[in-house]
Design a protein around this motif. Structure first.
Motif, mmCIF file in Angstrom:
data_model
loop_
_atom_site.group_PDB
_atom_site.id
_atom_site.type_symbol
_atom_site.label_atom_id
_atom_site.label_comp_id
_atom_site.label_asym_id
_atom_site.label_seq_id
_atom_site.Cartn_x
_atom_site.Cartn_y
_atom_site.Cartn_z
ATOM 1 N N LEU B 207 26.074 13.719 -6.334
ATOM 2 C CA LEU B 207 26.360 15.026 -6.973
ATOM 3 C C LEU B 207 26.576 15.154 -8.442
ATOM 4 N N TYR B 226 41.661 15.548 -16.428
ATOM 5 C CA TYR B 226 43.070 15.054 -16.236
ATOM 6 C C TYR B 226 43.021 13.508 -17.024
ATOM 7 N N GLN B 251 39.115 6.831 -11.124
ATOM 8 C CA GLN B 251 40.284 7.664 -10.802
ATOM 9 C C GLN B 251 41.434 6.989 -9.917
ATOM 10 N N PRO B 252 42.771 7.363 -10.156
ATOM 11 C CA PRO B 252 43.665 6.672 -9.508
ATOM 12 C C PRO B 252 43.622 6.960 -8.039
ATOM 13 N N ASP B 254 46.256 5.448 -4.328
ATOM 14 C CA ASP B 254 47.298 5.118 -3.931
ATOM 15 C C ASP B 254 47.258 3.979 -3.315
ATOM 16 N N SER B 267 36.768 5.104 -6.964
ATOM 17 C CA SER B 267 35.989 6.107 -7.594
ATOM 18 C C SER B 267 35.910 6.373 -8.973
ATOM 19 N N ASP B 269 34.907 8.909 -12.480
ATOM 20 C CA ASP B 269 34.825 10.344 -13.023
ATOM 21 C C ASP B 269 33.717 10.317 -14.357
ATOM 22 N N ARG B 284 28.528 16.415 -15.478
ATOM 23 C CA ARG B 284 29.633 15.912 -14.854
ATOM 24 C C ARG B 284 29.415 15.350 -13.743
ATOM 25 N N CYS B 285 30.080 14.059 -13.397
ATOM 26 C CA CYS B 285 29.434 13.663 -11.908
ATOM 27 C C CYS B 285 30.591 12.635 -11.522
ATOM 28 N N SER B 286 30.634 12.375 -10.276
ATOM 29 C CA SER B 286 31.694 11.383 -9.935
ATOM 30 C C SER B 286 31.183 10.532 -8.680
#
Lengths: 185, 325
Positions: B207, B226, B251-252, B254, B267, B269, B284-286
């Motif tokens: 996407l 972010y 991407q962070p 846990d 993942s 960004d 922009r995509c991820s």
């Protein structure tokens, strides 16, 4: 991104939550709001407001079905917006849809009472559970998502008249169900 | 009367089983069929692309650092505090960049102040907003810009117009769906657009959202971002000869302290920038699970003809600018 990951972003107060919600469900929310309001900019605003409300609600909420939860949120915001605007904008396709649905209710009710709406929703849920999946989808696409008759008929491979008859029978069935269940105010 | 009864039923449907809502959604022409339509478009586009001639797209080092708007904190790309946004039009020092920063600063602090005022009064958070926009009803232009820029009262409208005037910028006055029923996005009166679509890549689909902004107008939005200091950045020349700037961030997630996540659990960004022909283009995509994210980012850049998009400047050019990888 999976719904659970998006919800984790909300829980971590990561602003990407809004961005990812918009990426995945922006068109879905826009469609729901637009079908009610029929004004593109107003629909955009309601979608934005629903993201804001998501940000405020999660946490503490952790929706199990995020798509339906978000759809309900934008739908409620759009209905409220429509109510505010309706004095000036009475008429149009959404009013037509409401006229159709109005046939289903056997008795008048206090439409402002949330508890009564919830109870009515519970009754309708029982009725929906008795329908076949195909009929349930048709009913909800018209009366939950507000899909237009021509668009719905085309996607189902039906004629407009055929679909109208089908919807008429469903509405009549709902009314009969509500009467049988003793639904009255 | 009957309309009111209908409204009661319509509202009561808000309490039905969410499973039914999702089942009905999955049979709609919304998301799913949109994706199918998009995929069909992409395949046609891929066939046409073999006829296109690659040409260079002029670009220098105009990456994330030059587009970063930082509010309430440090202004460097490495800033970790405060809110950060990516300017969709104009680099640091340009009228578009400065105006966007000033507007965001005002809007955020003003809304915060109003919300706090409501809380102090024991009112609902957003009661201060004039949903009817009575303050702008008598002027079509005021009403249009108020809707597009999220203006809720007269003070906000005045500030918006003052900022645009100070930097000699126009304001968007119309936002709508693309004319083509095949496309999902927003198009503005000057040709600026936001368009989300599925990009075919490595036997799957990613996407992607593309933002196109001609200079000279204050963009209706800036992209929130972010931890900008965590982005790896580099310049890249695409297969079709466009010079682009790429910014990539993991991407962070846990995980327990001593647990090393596998590539499949990560993942990413990604932002890709290109500018020219009087406009900025931001993508922009991820994605998740790609073992070599830098290569994936470059493959995504290769899959779009940035030069064609900037030269054409219309949303309808997107389908034709996609190259299957």
């Amino acid at each position: 991104m999976e719904d659970a990951e998006i919800i984790e972003l909300y829980w971590h107060r990561d602003e990407r939550a809004i961005e990812e919600t918009d990426r995945k469900y922006g068109a879905y929310c826009q469609g729901i709001a637009y079908n009610i309001l029929r004004v593109y900019e107003d629909a955009e605003e309601c979608v934005s407001d629903s993201y804001q409300r998501s940000w405020e609600s999660i946490p503490p909420e952790r929706p199990r079905r995020f798509k339906a939860w978000l759809g309900t949120l934008v739908r409620n915001i759009s209905i409220n917006r429509w109510k505010k605007d309706r004095a000036a904008k009475r008429g149009g396709s959404f009013s037509l849809l409401l006229e159709e649905l109005g046939e289903c209710l056997p008795a008048p009710m206090d439409t402002e009472e949330a508890a009564e709406l919830r109870e009515l929703g519970r009754q309708i849920n029982c009725w929906l559970a008795r329908l076949g999946e195909g009929e349930r989808r048709i009913f909800l696409r018209r009366y939950w998502y507000g899909d237009s008759i021509p668009a719905l008929a085309e996607s189902l491979g039906m004629s407009g008249n055929g679909l109208r008859q089908k919807l008429f029978r469903l509405r009549r069935g709902l009314r009969a169900f509500l009467e049988k269940e003793g639904y009255h105010i | 009367m009957r309309e009111n009864l209908g409204l009661a039923i319509f509202e009561s449907l808000g309490y039905i089983d969410p499973e039914y809502i999702e089942q009905a959604a999955n049979s709609r022409g919304g998301e799913r069929s949109t994706l199918r339509r998009t995929v069909r478009l992409l395949l046609i586009a891929a066939a046409l692309l073999s006829l296109l001639t690659a040409a260079a797209c002029a670009s220098a080092w105009f990456g994330l650092g030059a587009r970063l708007i930082s509010l309430g904190g440090q202004g460097e790309a490495g800033a970790g505090e405060g809110e950060s946004y990516v300017s969709l039009s104009g680099l640091q020092g340009s009228p578009e960049f400065l105006a966007a920063g000033q507007w965001l600063e005002f809007k955020n602090s003003y809304e915060q102040k109003m919300v706090e005022g409501q809380l102090a009064e024991g009112e609902s958070l957003y009661d201060w907003r004039d949903l009817e926009r009575g303050f702008a009803r008598e002027n079509e232009y005021d009403l249009a810009v108020s809707r597009i820029y999220g203006v809720w009262d007269e003070a906000m409208l005045k500030e918006l117009k003052d900022i645009a005037g100070e930097y000699g910028l126009s304001l968007h006055t119309r936002a709508g769906r693309p004319e083509s029923g095949e496309l999902e996005g927003t198009v503005y009166e000057n040709g600026a657009y936001k368009y989300g679509f599925m990009l075919p890549l490595h036997d799957s689909y990613n996407l992607v959202t593309v933002y196109y902004e001609p200079w000279g107008t204050l963009p209706a939005m800036s992209l929130p971002i972010y931890a900008p200091g965590e982005y790896e950045q580099w310049e890249y020349e695409t297969d079709l000869g466009a010079r682009v700037d790429i910014a990539l961030r993991r991407q962070p997630i846990d995980v327990p302290e001593n647990y090393e996540p596998s590539p499949g659990e990560l993942s990413w960004d990604c932002l890709i920038f290109c500018r020219g022909d009087g406009a900025d283009l931001t993508l922009r995509c991820s994605w998740s699970g790609e073992p070599a994210p830098q290569n994936t980012a470059e493959d995504i850049a290769d899959a779009l003809d940035f030069k064609a998009l900037l030269e054409d400047g219309s949303i309808s050019a997107v389908a034709g600018a996609i190259k299957e990888k």
